[in-house]
Design an enzyme around this catalytic site. Sequence first.
Site, PDB file in Angstrom:
ATOM      1  N   ASP A   1       0.533   0.893  19.124  1.00 41.34           N
ATOM      2  CA  ASP A   1      -0.318   0.889  17.933  1.00 41.34           C
ATOM      3  C   ASP A   1      -0.978  -0.469  17.724  1.00 41.34           C
ATOM      4  O   ASP A   1      -1.048  -0.984  16.606  1.00 41.34           O
ATOM      5  CB  ASP A   1       0.512   1.274  16.709  1.00 41.34           C
ATOM      6  CG  ASP A   1      -0.350   1.724  15.527  1.00 41.34           C
ATOM      7  OD1 ASP A   1      -1.515   2.105  15.765  1.00 41.34           O
ATOM      8  OD2 ASP A   1       0.130   1.709  14.390  1.00 41.34           O
TER       9      ASP A   1
ATOM     10  N   LYS B   1      10.010  -0.827   3.696  1.00 33.51           N
ATOM     11  CA  LYS B   1       9.176   0.256   4.215  1.00 33.51           C
ATOM     12  C   LYS B   1       9.845   1.580   3.886  1.00 33.51           C
ATOM     13  O   LYS B   1      10.982   1.830   4.296  1.00 33.51           O
ATOM     14  CB  LYS B   1       8.996   0.100   5.721  1.00 33.51           C
ATOM     15  CG  LYS B   1       7.933   0.993   6.315  1.00 33.51           C
ATOM     16  CD  LYS B   1       7.601   0.542   7.725  1.00 33.51           C
ATOM     17  CE  LYS B   1       6.375   1.273   8.255  1.00 33.51           C
ATOM     18  NZ  LYS B   1       5.975   0.772   9.587  1.00 33.51           N
TER      19      LYS B   1
ATOM     20  N   HIS C   1       0.849  -1.194   0.000  1.00 37.87           N
ATOM     21  CA  HIS C   1       0.000   0.000   0.000  1.00 37.87           C
ATOM     22  C   HIS C   1       0.878   1.235   0.000  1.00 37.87           C
ATOM     23  O   HIS C   1       2.081   1.183   0.273  1.00 37.87           O
ATOM     24  CB  HIS C   1      -0.971   0.027   1.192  1.00 37.87           C
ATOM     25  CG  HIS C   1      -0.336   0.296   2.525  1.00 37.87           C
ATOM     26  ND1 HIS C   1       0.037   1.557   2.927  1.00 37.87           N
ATOM     27  CD2 HIS C   1      -0.013  -0.517   3.559  1.00 37.87           C
ATOM     28  CE1 HIS C   1       0.555   1.505   4.138  1.00 37.87           C
ATOM     29  NE2 HIS C   1       0.549   0.264   4.538  1.00 37.87           N
ATOM     30  N   PHE C   2       0.257   2.360  -0.331  1.00 39.63           N
ATOM     31  CA  PHE C   2       0.908   3.662  -0.267  1.00 39.63           C
ATOM     32  C   PHE C   2       0.226   4.505   0.798  1.00 39.63           C
ATOM     33  O   PHE C   2      -0.982   4.407   1.023  1.00 39.63           O
ATOM     34  CB  PHE C   2       0.791   4.412  -1.601  1.00 39.63           C
ATOM     35  CG  PHE C   2       1.695   3.895  -2.683  1.00 39.63           C
ATOM     36  CD1 PHE C   2       3.075   3.990  -2.574  1.00 39.63           C
ATOM     37  CD2 PHE C   2       1.164   3.332  -3.826  1.00 39.63           C
ATOM     38  CE1 PHE C   2       3.902   3.527  -3.576  1.00 39.63           C
ATOM     39  CE2 PHE C   2       1.974   2.866  -4.846  1.00 39.63           C
ATOM     40  CZ  PHE C   2       3.354   2.965  -4.715  1.00 39.63           C
TER      41      PHE C   2
ATOM     42  N   ASN D   1       0.865   8.796   2.421  1.00 40.40           N
ATOM     43  CA  ASN D   1       1.596  10.029   2.147  1.00 40.40           C
ATOM     44  C   ASN D   1       3.002   9.994   2.736  1.00 40.40           C
ATOM     45  O   ASN D   1       3.864  10.784   2.346  1.00 40.40           O
ATOM     46  CB  ASN D   1       0.815  11.227   2.692  1.00 40.40           C
ATOM     47  CG  ASN D   1       1.375  12.539   2.219  1.00 40.40           C
ATOM     48  OD1 ASN D   1       1.772  12.683   1.069  1.00 40.40           O
ATOM     49  ND2 ASN D   1       1.422  13.513   3.111  1.00 40.40           N
ATOM     50  N   GLY D   2       3.245   9.087   3.667  1.00 42.99           N
ATOM     51  CA  GLY D   2       4.584   8.956   4.239  1.00 42.99           C
ATOM     52  C   GLY D   2       5.520   8.099   3.417  1.00 42.99           C
ATOM     53  O   GLY D   2       6.729   8.082   3.656  1.00 42.99           O
ATOM     54  N   GLY D   3       4.982   7.372   2.428  1.00 48.00           N
ATOM     55  CA  GLY D   3       5.812   6.495   1.602  1.00 48.00           C
ATOM     56  C   GLY D   3       5.062   5.225   1.268  1.00 48.00           C
ATOM     57  O   GLY D   3       3.872   5.079   1.547  1.00 48.00           O
ATOM     58  N   GLY D   4       5.785   4.275   0.682  1.00 48.65           N
ATOM     59  CA  GLY D   4       5.165   3.025   0.271  1.00 48.65           C
ATOM     60  C   GLY D   4       5.590   1.864   1.143  1.00 48.65           C
ATOM     61  O   GLY D   4       6.560   1.941   1.917  1.00 48.65           O
TER      62      GLY D   4
END
Length: 859
Positions: A364, A254, A232-233, A235-238
């Site tokens: 998390d 990551k 998945h993508f 906004n922080g990266g893929g």
Amino acid sequence: MDKQYERFCVADPYFYDALTSAQPEATWFAAARRPVPDGWRRETLDDWLIYGPEGGELPDQGWKIHVSACLDNAERVLDRVFGYCRSRGLPFKFIHGRAALLLRNAKYARRGSSGKFITVYPRDDAELEVVGKELGELLDGEPGPYILSDLRLGDGPVHVRYGGFAARYCVADGVVEPALADPSGRLVPDRRDPVFRTPDWVPLPRFLGPHLAARNATTVVDLPYRIEEVIHFSNGGGLYRGTDTRTGDRVVLKEARPHAGLDADGVDAVARLTREQEALELLSDLPGVPRVHDRFRLGEHDFLALEHIDAVPLNKLLVDRYPLIDARAGAERYRAYSRWALHVYAQVERIIDAVHERGLVYGDLHLFNVLVRTDGPDADTAVLIDFEVAGPADGYRRPGLRNQGFAAPRGVTGPDVDRYALACLRLAMFLPLTAMLRLAPEKARDFAAVIAEHFEVPAEFLDEAVATITGRPAAPGPAARPRPDTDVPALMRRLTDAIVDSATPRRDDRLFPGDIEQFHSGGLNLAYGAAGVLHALAATGAGPFPGFEDWLVRRALRPSSGSRLGFYDGLHGVAYVLHELDRRQEALDVLARCLGEPWDELGTDLMSGLAGIALSLLHLADATGETALHDAARRATDLVSARLAAVAAEEPPAGERAVSGGRQPRAGLTHGWTGPALLFLRLYERTGDPAQLDRAVTALRQDLRRCVTRADGALEVDEGWRTMPYLAQGSTGIGIVLDQVLAHRPDERLARAGAAIGRAAGSPFYAQAGLFAGRAGIIRYLAGHDRDDDRLDRQVGNLAWHAVPFRSGLAFPGDQLLRLSMDLATGTAGVLLALGAARHDPAADLPFLAPAAGPAGAR
């Protein structure tokens, strides 16, 4: 969970809302609070402030300059660009405050628009080159996130992109999109994808060539890893699956983009990647934790190579195994599930305890971050992933990046952050509704009672969870199951009270709080806006509400630029409701505006397209006698007929699995061919023309191709990764129309499908309560079968699982369950309408969904 919803949870504790609706000017950047310069004008558009010289004009489209910034240098960058643009008479706009800028750059912000802080509008290519160069020099050394949709000039925060300046729109694939004009003057979509591209007819200015070459110079060719799949993508990266070409080891890569993917504390993706690396290295000898393989940089992006865990996310396994979604599940299946769930939970708790023993807090924990192996000797063993918010236990507070359904309340610190999440996991394993707990913590007691009724779970297991979540010990003895309100008229009055109490008539953007779609398609429409709520109130005998009606009239007669035209998401539906409320002339005025737009380019669906428009036009033409409406209805119907014939004539690709969505057409009542089937069915009832019934059958079969039979015999829409029983985009919406077709014409194939769809309406559990994608839609489906059906009574009773007191009434959470909603599609108005369909006399319904009275052709 759709992460876009989380950014609409910041402004209000009860309802989804845009941050711009709640941010006072005192929180804006200093430049935004200054008086507008003499000779300039200022406009506000969402979280943008737009500045331009009085009397100045710009082309409709062209090259624009975007400037990015970080939270700690945004004021400084804005001051410099503001002064530069003012001195040169350049129009510009900027995000007005720090909180709005953080949300634009957040981890789950839209990647195509993220990073854009200031937009400057040069008048031509020559000015583009000069301004780009001078701003680059002015902002030299200032950091800012890379804007993925743009081309960066050098290594600073200045970027360029070709796009629209003026607010123009076109219809593409049946959807209203921001538009550009091609050389012939035809409007085409102005794509806002997270990749730099220019329209085919626009040459790249020569001075941008070196910058494009620099961008293209970074490739993965020299990496010792082969990237094989995107997981998945954000906004922080893929996140990618791949192989270490040196060893053959499978890895997960990551990616972290600097200054991007911010959490609520403003921490970027690179800082979180470092946290994750440090935590995993400290925990490297623990079972149930992935190993760090490597850390490297590609261009400006950091990467962490992690051990690949061959396992399945717990949320997916839960769906596959969960007996409460299967009406036929017996006692042994419930017992087996209970044993498995308790076994998995115990492992997760042991891993968390081991993390705490190392002096860390995980921070998390939720269903998506637990993987469970399903094969081999390690089957049913659990692994925790995603340690990017892990940190030392001393001084640890609630992290800035969190899953709302498991996040501890503000003020919970240290290991208690994980203990709260473990308590939520205890409930979520058996009743995955914990997203509601931040909205209504006391629902934990209701959830525990439902779990105890269905599953063999130790009482102390649930009591401890409830005590942790509510902050109070559980009451002695067995928990009381949430009692259904058997007095349905009284229940409907409580829903009406909550809806009326929630109204915000002083706001311009919305009258009733609802889904986040209000901030995209507007607050007027049937599905998500005021029109749908007023329809539900009127259909169930509430009202009148002249003040609410006046609010809708004022805004419908002056809709904002780019307003949609469709029946459920646009102005045609608003016109229908205005006529329903005896606002005949205003309804005609709105329709006149609609018919002046290129509506014939829309798709064929009921939500936004021609099927809904044709039904509405036919209804209003009959009611008003307006010939122009009859003509437009005929034109819309002919277009739908022609497109159906073209689709029916196509042979499906050999071996292709027909699914709904993705790159294939969508199925269902609101977005598929069932909406046109409803149109043709109503035309048959008007005319008695068997060709219209033929078309209805043909249209239904297009959607039935995209359905699959589950193991329990239920027929549901197949989305490839999940199946859907719901009213709008699932099988029960198809079933409502299909059953009405069968009332006019026997068809063995359709009858078999209808029986299988009926089995999809028997599940005890539905994740949401709403009309379009939840239990209320199932209630509407069952109400069309037999209002005395025992299944209908059970579904009405089980609405109590989601019900939440609100002021003097009772309300329901919207999609994702994080906030209450009052709208028709997702919230309380939809539940009210479903109850009206099931128990009100006369029965309430969605427009055009009830069969016409009398024999076909009687009208």
